[in-house]
Design an enzyme around this catalytic site. Structure first.
Site, PDB file in Angstrom:
ATOM      1  N   ARG A 166       0.800  -1.227   0.000  1.00 62.17           N
ATOM      2  CA  ARG A 166       0.000   0.000   0.000  1.00 62.17           C
ATOM      3  C   ARG A 166       0.837   1.283   0.000  1.00 62.17           C
ATOM      4  O   ARG A 166       0.293   2.377  -0.145  1.00 62.17           O
ATOM      5  CB  ARG A 166      -0.968   0.000   1.199  1.00 62.17           C
ATOM      6  CG  ARG A 166      -2.186  -0.879   0.929  1.00 62.17           C
ATOM      7  CD  ARG A 166      -3.140  -0.853   2.098  1.00 62.17           C
ATOM      8  NE  ARG A 166      -2.699  -1.735   3.171  1.00 62.17           N
ATOM      9  CZ  ARG A 166      -3.126  -1.635   4.434  1.00 62.17           C
ATOM     10  NH1 ARG A 166      -3.963  -0.683   4.781  1.00 62.17           N
ATOM     11  NH2 ARG A 166      -2.692  -2.478   5.345  1.00 62.17           N
TER      12      ARG A 166
ATOM     13  N   GLY B  39       4.131 -15.606   7.397  1.00 59.85           N
ATOM     14  CA  GLY B  39       3.445 -15.148   8.600  1.00 59.85           C
ATOM     15  C   GLY B  39       4.418 -14.728   9.693  1.00 59.85           C
ATOM     16  O   GLY B  39       5.613 -15.046   9.651  1.00 59.85           O
TER      17      GLY B  39
HETATM   18  C1  UD1 Z   1      -0.431  -8.562  13.568  1.00 62.36           C
HETATM   19  C2  UD1 Z   1      -0.938  -9.511  14.649  1.00 62.36           C
HETATM   20  C3  UD1 Z   1      -2.235  -8.954  15.250  1.00 62.36           C
HETATM   21  C4  UD1 Z   1      -1.997  -7.562  15.778  1.00 62.36           C
HETATM   22  C5  UD1 Z   1      -1.411  -6.657  14.689  1.00 62.36           C
HETATM   23  C6  UD1 Z   1      -0.996  -5.344  15.258  1.00 62.36           C
HETATM   24  C7  UD1 Z   1      -0.242 -11.729  13.886  1.00 62.36           C
HETATM   25  C8  UD1 Z   1      -0.670 -12.994  13.278  1.00 62.36           C
HETATM   26  N1  UD1 Z   1      -1.183 -10.807  14.040  1.00 62.36           N
HETATM   27  O1  UD1 Z   1      -1.407  -8.541  12.552  1.00 62.36           O
HETATM   28  O2  UD1 Z   1      -2.705  -9.775  16.281  1.00 62.36           O
HETATM   29  O3  UD1 Z   1      -3.213  -7.006  16.265  1.00 62.36           O
HETATM   30  O4  UD1 Z   1      -0.216  -7.271  14.118  1.00 62.36           O
HETATM   31  O5  UD1 Z   1      -0.612  -4.504  14.214  1.00 62.36           O
HETATM   32  O6  UD1 Z   1       0.913 -11.584  14.240  1.00 62.36           O
HETATM   33  N2  UD1 Z   1       5.943  -9.814   8.795  1.00 62.36           N
HETATM   34  C9  UD1 Z   1       7.110 -10.417   8.412  1.00 62.36           C
HETATM   35  N3  UD1 Z   1       7.053 -11.637   7.835  1.00 62.36           N
HETATM   36  C10 UD1 Z   1       5.884 -12.303   7.630  1.00 62.36           C
HETATM   37  C11 UD1 Z   1       4.704 -11.665   8.034  1.00 62.36           C
HETATM   38  C12 UD1 Z   1       4.754 -10.417   8.622  1.00 62.36           C
HETATM   39  O7  UD1 Z   1       8.202  -9.854   8.569  1.00 62.36           O
HETATM   40  O8  UD1 Z   1       5.919 -13.412   7.105  1.00 62.36           O
HETATM   41  C13 UD1 Z   1       5.992  -8.479   9.422  1.00 62.36           C
HETATM   42  C14 UD1 Z   1       5.311  -7.450   8.560  1.00 62.36           C
HETATM   43  O9  UD1 Z   1       6.267  -6.796   7.755  1.00 62.36           O
HETATM   44  C15 UD1 Z   1       4.712  -6.500   9.563  1.00 62.36           C
HETATM   45  C16 UD1 Z   1       4.497  -7.339  10.791  1.00 62.36           C
HETATM   46  O10 UD1 Z   1       5.268  -8.506  10.619  1.00 62.36           O
HETATM   47  O11 UD1 Z   1       5.621  -5.486   9.910  1.00 62.36           O
HETATM   48  C17 UD1 Z   1       3.041  -7.661  11.057  1.00 62.36           C
HETATM   49  O12 UD1 Z   1       2.564  -8.451   9.994  1.00 62.36           O
HETATM   50  P1  UD1 Z   1       1.100  -8.302   9.422  1.00 62.36           P
HETATM   51  O13 UD1 Z   1       0.880  -9.359   8.455  1.00 62.36           O
HETATM   52  O14 UD1 Z   1       0.868  -6.890   9.014  1.00 62.36           O
HETATM   53  O15 UD1 Z   1       0.229  -8.599  10.727  1.00 62.36           O
HETATM   54  P2  UD1 Z   1      -1.149  -7.970  11.066  1.00 62.36           P
HETATM   55  O16 UD1 Z   1      -2.177  -8.553  10.185  1.00 62.36           O
HETATM   56  O17 UD1 Z   1      -1.046  -6.516  11.140  1.00 62.36           O
END
Ligand code: UD1
Ligand code: CA
Length: 456
Positions: free
Chosen positions: A15, A78
């Site tokens: 985004r 994830g």
């Molecule tokens: C996550 C939490 C959620 C919380 C929210 C707060 C989980 C499953 N959920 O959701 O409970 O309320 O954050 O903002 O953790 N990332 C990686 N590698 C991956 C996936 C994600 O580095 O494989 C990083 C992303 O860059 C991001 C962060 O982890 O900075 C959070 O990931 P995202 O998928 O945005 O989680 P949310 O859906 O926001």
């Protein structure tokens, strides 16, 4: 206790609609990830591991001096999967704290509190209460108020969606237990992702009490997903910087119109007018004033300095009581001593100007050494560059350079010398004498101005 920090930064940042990985976008002049790294180091983390993915080596290259280990997460499966990748790097740590590369304003105090408040158990979570919890993981507690698990929005039941205590994502855990839990997370959920949040249920199943604490503000735990959110956090952060300046005794004509993209140290009674941009390290002495629309970068202003509107000072030093601008440009290694006057449309680079000298209008001074009490007339230019090399101009104390002179370097003007207006000085001008290069003035007696012919 050895604290290890894992920073998740592998997100795509779709985004942002950008060629630049999200965590390299800047807030207050520094990449988002740099803010988080600074917070980790402020905590005294023994080791920091950053999980990166999208954008290839761009992120580690941009922050090569970060003092962390870089872990590539080739496939974004994830948050749980991301943490699992980093656990081997944490092998010699006692506890592990998880931070996010796109959540830049987290306060070290909050993280310290999270670590301290949850020290007596193996898992701590930073949670918060929101009127509108949409999008966040919900914290599910039992009747006695003990945390049971966290359920993601997309997996939540109707009743769970009504919970307004949410997961900020920040957790701290015993290193060995966290390693075990993340190795047992599955991806049997709506998004088919390995959720870090599943660690909470695994912990409670193991009989571990999950402790929670809350941040001071919601902005601390706010993530950046698009440029609108980035702009909002920038404004919030700038306002906080402005507030702390005002508390320290600085007058801001409008605290909403100052941008600090670096560090600004001010002594008492400094007055800063609107639209000041600060970059790098800037220090301003007591009682100094900076007019509207100025840029100050890596510079030092002494006490009682007055910088007027639309001036740019970069890598320069301005001594006490000096006046600069309006519309002045001081470039790197301009060293302006006390009580000098540098006026409008004057550019000064790599030059020392001693106390009380004046360069008031429309001049370029480069690679020069100017004594005290010198008056440099309007339009004077140091011709410091011959197309191949730069050369120095030296002007002695109390010299007077007539307007519109060109000083062709290398050249010396002696102390107390006077240069007649319009001169091109290419040889030494001796001290205390008038030197001028000027073609004699002639008046052509019977000359007549051409007259326009009137049309018939
Ligand atoms: C996550 C939490 C959620 C919380 C929210 C707060 C989980 C499953 N959920 O959701 O409970 O309320 O954050 O903002 O953790 N990332 C990686 N590698 C991956 C996936 C994600 O580095 O494989 C990083 C992303 O860059 C991001 C962060 O982890 O900075 C959070 O990931 P995202 O998928 O945005 O989680 P949310 O859906 O926001
Ligand atoms: Ca998110």
């Amino acid at each position: 206790m050895k604290l290890g920090v894992i920073i998740l930064a592998a997100g795509k940042g779709t985004r942002m609609r950008s060629a630049l990985p999200k965590v390299l976008h800047r807030l207050a002049g520094r990449p988002l990830l740099r803010h988080v790294l600074d917070a980790a180091h402020a905590l005294g983390a023994a080791k920091v591991a950053v999980v990166f993915g999208h954008g290839g080596e761009q992120v580690p290259n941009a922050l090569a001096d970060a003092g962390c280990v870089w872990i590539e997460q080739a496939e974004r499966l994830g948050t749980g999967h991301a943490v699992r990748q980093a656990m081997p790097a944490m092998a010699d740590m006692d506890r592990v704290l998880v931070l996010y590369g796109d959540v830049p304003l987290i306060e070290p105090e909050t993280l310290n509190r999270l670590v301290a408040d949850t020290a007596d158990t193996d898992l701590g979570v930073l949670t918060m209460l929101l009127n509108d919890p949409t999008g966040y993981g919900r914290v599910v507690r039992d009747k006695r108020g003990q945390v049971l698990r966290i359920v993601e929005q997309k997996d939540a039941s109707e009743a769970e969606l009504g919970i307004n205590e949410v997961n900020t994502g920040f957790i701290v855990a015993d290193r060995a237990r966290l390693g075990d839990w993340v190795s047992r997370i599955g991806n049997d959920n709506v998004q088919h992702e390995y959720y870090l949040t599943d660690v909470i249920k695994l912990a409670t199943d193991d009989g571990v009490r999950v402790a929670t604490t809350q941040p001071e503000t919601i902005q601390e735990v706010a993530g950046v997903n698009d440029r609108l959110q980035l702009a909002e956090l920038e404004r919030y952060h700038q306002r906080r910087l402005a507030d702390s300046l005002m508390r320290a005794g600085v007058t801001l004509m409008d605290p909403a119109r100052i941008d600090i993209r670096g560090s600004l140290e001010c002594e008492r009674d400094v007055v800063l007018d609107i639209n000041l941009v600060v970059e790098g390290r800037v220090r301003i002495g007591a009682g100094s004033r900076v007019g509207p629309n100025c840029v100050l970068q890596d510079c030092e202003l002494g006490a009682g300095v007055c910088v007027s509107a639309n001036s740019i000072i970069e890598g320069a030093r301005v001594g006490a009581g000096a006046r600069v601008g309006p519309f002045a440009r001081l470039r790197p290694d301009a060293d302006i001593a006390e009580d000098c006057h540098i006026g409008n449309f004057v550019e000064i680079k790599k030059s020392r100007i001693a106390a009380g000298s004046k360069v008031n209008h429309l001049s370029y001074i480069g690679d020069a050494e100017i004594g005290t009490g010198v008056n440099v007339g309007a339009g004077t230019i140091t011709c410091n560059y011959d197309g191949a090399d730069k050369h120095r101009t030296v002007i002695g104390d109390n010299a007077f350079i007539g307007s519109n002179s060109a000083l062709v370097a290398p050249v010396t003007v002696g102390a107390g010398a006077t240069i007649g207006a319009g001169s091109v000085v290419s040889r030494e001008a001796p001290p205390e004498k008038l030197t001028l290069t000027r073609s004699p003035q002639v008046t052509v007696e019977h000359w007549q101005r051409p007259v326009k012919r009137t049309k018939q």
